[in-house]
Motif scaffolding. Structure first.
Motif, mmCIF file in Angstrom:
data_model
loop_
_atom_site.group_PDB
_atom_site.id
_atom_site.type_symbol
_atom_site.label_atom_id
_atom_site.label_comp_id
_atom_site.label_asym_id
_atom_site.label_seq_id
_atom_site.Cartn_x
_atom_site.Cartn_y
_atom_site.Cartn_z
ATOM 1 N N ALA A 239 0.853 -1.195 0.000
ATOM 2 C CA ALA A 239 0.000 0.000 0.000
ATOM 3 C C ALA A 239 0.885 1.240 0.000
ATOM 4 N N LEU A 240 1.312 1.660 -1.178
ATOM 5 C CA LEU A 240 2.176 2.838 -1.290
ATOM 6 C C LEU A 240 1.445 4.117 -0.890
ATOM 7 N N GLU A 241 0.116 4.051 -0.810
ATOM 8 C CA GLU A 241 -0.682 5.219 -0.418
ATOM 9 C C GLU A 241 -0.353 5.681 0.995
ATOM 10 N N ARG A 242 0.336 4.836 1.760
ATOM 11 C CA ARG A 242 0.680 5.189 3.145
ATOM 12 C C ARG A 242 1.862 6.141 3.227
ATOM 13 N N ARG A 243 2.520 6.417 2.105
ATOM 14 C CA ARG A 243 3.659 7.337 2.118
ATOM 15 C C ARG A 243 3.213 8.770 2.416
ATOM 16 N N TYR A 244 3.860 9.373 3.383
ATOM 17 C CA TYR A 244 3.663 10.796 3.658
ATOM 18 C C TYR A 244 4.344 11.572 2.535
ATOM 19 N N PRO A 245 3.736 12.673 2.034
ATOM 20 C CA PRO A 245 4.347 13.412 0.918
ATOM 21 C C PRO A 245 5.813 13.745 1.203
ATOM 22 N N PRO A 246 6.729 13.366 0.317
ATOM 23 C CA PRO A 246 8.164 13.561 0.590
ATOM 24 C C PRO A 246 8.557 15.018 0.787
ATOM 25 N N LEU A 247 7.901 15.945 0.073
ATOM 26 C CA LEU A 247 8.226 17.361 0.251
ATOM 27 C C LEU A 247 7.837 17.850 1.649
ATOM 28 N N ASN A 357 -3.677 12.004 12.662
ATOM 29 C CA ASN A 357 -4.465 11.729 11.458
ATOM 30 C C ASN A 357 -5.352 12.923 11.153
ATOM 31 N N SER A 358 -5.815 12.987 9.921
ATOM 32 C CA SER A 358 -6.594 14.149 9.488
ATOM 33 C C SER A 358 -8.099 13.926 9.580
ATOM 34 N N SER A 359 -8.512 12.675 9.799
ATOM 35 C CA SER A 359 -9.936 12.339 9.963
ATOM 36 C C SER A 359 -10.796 12.778 8.777
ATOM 37 N N VAL A 360 -10.261 12.653 7.558
ATOM 38 C CA VAL A 360 -11.088 12.984 6.390
ATOM 39 C C VAL A 360 -12.126 11.881 6.176
ATOM 40 N N TYR A 361 -13.143 12.174 5.386
ATOM 41 C CA TYR A 361 -14.307 11.296 5.252
ATOM 42 C C TYR A 361 -13.936 9.871 4.842
ATOM 43 N N CYS A 362 -13.033 9.721 3.861
ATOM 44 C CA CYS A 362 -12.766 8.406 3.285
ATOM 45 C C CYS A 362 -11.641 7.651 3.987
ATOM 46 N N SER A 363 -11.151 8.173 5.094
ATOM 47 C CA SER A 363 -10.089 7.501 5.851
ATOM 48 C C SER A 363 -10.675 6.862 7.108
ATOM 49 N N CYS A 374 -9.454 6.756 -3.874
ATOM 50 C CA CYS A 374 -8.752 7.901 -4.472
ATOM 51 C C CYS A 374 -7.705 7.480 -5.483
ATOM 52 N N ASN A 375 -7.459 6.160 -5.626
ATOM 53 C CA ASN A 375 -6.447 5.639 -6.532
ATOM 54 C C ASN A 375 -5.060 6.192 -6.226
ATOM 55 N N GLY A 376 -4.771 6.359 -4.936
ATOM 56 C CA GLY A 376 -3.443 6.796 -4.521
ATOM 57 C C GLY A 376 -3.294 8.279 -4.264
ATOM 58 N N ASN A 377 -4.307 9.064 -4.581
ATOM 59 C CA ASN A 377 -4.261 10.504 -4.315
ATOM 60 C C ASN A 377 -4.601 10.732 -2.837
ATOM 61 N N ASN A 378 -3.654 10.423 -1.953
ATOM 62 C CA ASN A 378 -3.936 10.312 -0.515
ATOM 63 C C ASN A 378 -4.150 11.661 0.172
ATOM 64 N N ILE A 379 -5.323 12.212 -0.027
ATOM 65 C CA ILE A 379 -5.698 13.485 0.586
ATOM 66 C C ILE A 379 -5.554 13.415 2.109
ATOM 67 N N TYR A 415 -0.478 21.963 -1.951
ATOM 68 C CA TYR A 415 -1.590 21.826 -2.896
ATOM 69 C C TYR A 415 -2.308 20.517 -2.626
ATOM 70 N N VAL A 416 -3.485 20.630 -2.063
ATOM 71 C CA VAL A 416 -4.335 19.459 -1.861
ATOM 72 C C VAL A 416 -5.390 19.489 -2.944
ATOM 73 N N ASP A 417 -5.456 18.422 -3.716
ATOM 74 C CA ASP A 417 -6.351 18.373 -4.872
ATOM 75 C C ASP A 417 -7.802 18.247 -4.416
ATOM 76 N N ASN A 418 -8.419 19.384 -4.177
ATOM 77 C CA ASN A 418 -9.800 19.381 -3.695
ATOM 78 C C ASN A 418 -10.811 19.058 -4.784
ATOM 79 N N ARG A 419 -10.329 18.856 -6.007
ATOM 80 C CA ARG A 419 -11.255 18.448 -7.075
ATOM 81 C C ARG A 419 -11.732 17.014 -6.857
ATOM 82 N N TYR A 420 -10.911 16.242 -6.105
ATOM 83 C CA TYR A 420 -11.332 14.865 -5.808
ATOM 84 C C TYR A 420 -12.384 14.893 -4.719
#
Length: 475
Positions: A239-247, A357-363, A374-379, A415-420
């Protein structure tokens, strides 16, 4: 070496069909064969525990080994896993025998499976505990072991495996993994003991010497003002989605190094040899200030890299194997959670862990869906900003000052992709998918899935698997 995605497809299609046939066969044979399913100290001589993937899960499963050894002192515990995991059993206690499968290729998988089944039949297994929740291959091995008692989990329909398993337990994803493992263990042992503690690792001197030599060569003796902070920026291919953004890690490290004046901060980027390039390209090479930053990925053997964690004053990590290695060594931890639930996979009552954790809806979504929506777009991780981790870090190591917070610099725009639209199904071919109410003319809405495309993908998967299996079928 085949990709994880290909292995999953083979497991679902080939071993899914095989598991169904074996399940029906075992169910019919069970009706006519009077097998002894009794459990007692004198007839429980060989127990197999199967966990093929996930070093962290293997470490957490030690509570099962402990429970079995306490209840059946004369019982032999055999641990079945992937060949690549064998090294970790050098530091795990109370395992009498390691059984392995080689899943690096189809041919090696075939012959290692054949050898494994013969070994299991020779052992005459009294109880087989299958810890894999999703693997059909593991179900096939369980029934082919011909164990008197076969324990496994179910999540949906219990009737699918009533032949494969003699004892089935509901996998409650709302419970902590330690409680789940002890629940299936107690199903066998009927033990009143409920010890949740992870047994300590037994490191060899060679493992310790690897790390001690590195510190001696690079840092000499640790001084009073030195603070060692380990950072795990990795996640396995499970599950590579668990990676915290490297930047985010880049910004966190720069601020820790530049702002803290009264302490000497040393940062250690840990990882395996295969993770070194990712850490180097995405984090280390993007740092302006590399003084006090040590890229240790790939330097140590597996068990030495686990021992390394015990040297840290603080360990910052996402949910992956090193987190569980740190739990077993009583390390101070800040754990970052997104696709996984900290209630499900953290260590219960561990007072040295600060989960974020951020407690977003889909987590959380992992372990609940086949693929993240999200197909890896880990908001869920993108919304845990590095400043938040920074503040918790300086508080944890007792150097918090208001001026350190005021000195914090944001190095790039977040930049958090809020379009998703959180929780919606992302079109895998369109990473720029907008919200459902902003659908472009050339996009279908998530609820307008085209059945013909699903069938075409299924047929293509089967053709691909057949082509790769063809050389083996000619043997």
């Amino acid at each position: 070496m085949f990709s994880l995605d290909f292995k999953i497809k083979v497991d679902r299609i080939l071993f899914g069909f095989s598991a169904y046939l074996l399940d029906r066969l075992a169910f019919i044979v069970g009706k006519f064969k009077n097998m002894d399913h009794s459990i007692a100290k004198d007839n429980m001589k060989n127990v197999v525990i199967a966990k093929y993937l996930g070093l962290g899960s293997i470490v957490r499963s030690q509570v099962i080994i402990q429970d079995i050894k306490n209840t059946f002192p004369n019982c032999k515990v055999h641990y079945l896993t992937s060949k690549k995991n064998i090294k970790i059993f050098e530091i795990i206690q109370n395992v009498d025998n390691i059984l392995t499968i080689d899943d690096s290729g189809i041919i090696s998988m075939f012959f290692s499976t054949l050898r494994l089944v013969i070994q299991l039949l020779k052992i005459k297994v009294d109880a087989f505990i299958d810890l894999e929740v999703y693997s059909r291959y593991s179900s096939c091995i369980t029934v082919m072991s011909c164990a008197r008692n076969r324990y496994g989990f179910f999540r949906y329909d219990i009737h699918l495996h009533i032949g494969i398993y003699t004892h089935m337990l509901y996998f409650n994803s709302q419970k902590n993994i330690t409680d789940i493992y002890l629940q299936i263990s107690n199903y066998l042992t009927s033990s009143n003991m409920y010890n949740k503690n992870i047994p300590k690792f037994i490191f060899k001197e060679e493992h310790k010497n690897e790390v001690e030599k590195y510190f001696l060569d690079n840092l000499k003796n640790k001084k009073e003002d030195d603070i060692y902070i380990g950072i795990n920026g990795n996640a396995s291919e499970l599950a590579l989605e668990r990676r915290y953004p490297p930047l985010y890690f880049v910004e966190l490290i720069e601020n820790l190094l530049n702002n803290i004046e009264d302490k000497n901060i040393n940062i250690f980027l840990i990882g395996s040899p295969s993770e070194k390039k990712y850490l180097e390209d995405e984090i280390y090479n993007k740092l302006n200030n590399k003084n006090g930053v040590f890229l240790t990925a790939g330097i140590f053997s597996l068990n030495a890299s686990i021992y390394l964690l015990s040297k840290f004053d603080l360990f910052i990590t996402t949910d992956s194997g090193p987190l569980h290695f740190a739990y077993a060594q009583n390390v101070n931890i800040i754990s970052i959670w997104g696709p996984c639930s900290n209630l499900h996979y953290s260590f219960p009552n561990y007072k040295k862990d600060i989960p974020i954790n951020s407690s977003v809806y889909c987590s959380p979504c992992i372990h609940l869906t086949i693929r993240p929506p999200c197909n890896g777009n880990n908001i869920c991780l993108q919304m845990i900003y590095p400043k938040n981790v920074y503040i918790k870090t300086i508080k944890y190591i007792n150097i918090y000052r208001d001026e350190y917070v005021m000195m914090y610099k944001e190095l790039f725009k977040k930049y958090v992709d809020n379009r998703y639209y959180l929780g919606s199904i992302t079109d895998q071919t369109r990473p720029d998918q907008t919200r459902p109410d902003q659908t472009r003319p050339d996009q279908t809405r998530p609820d307008q899935t085209r059945p013909i495309e699903i069938w075409l993908e299924y047929i293509k998967d089967n053709i691909l698997i057949y082509k790769k299996l063809q050389p083996m079928l000619r043997i």
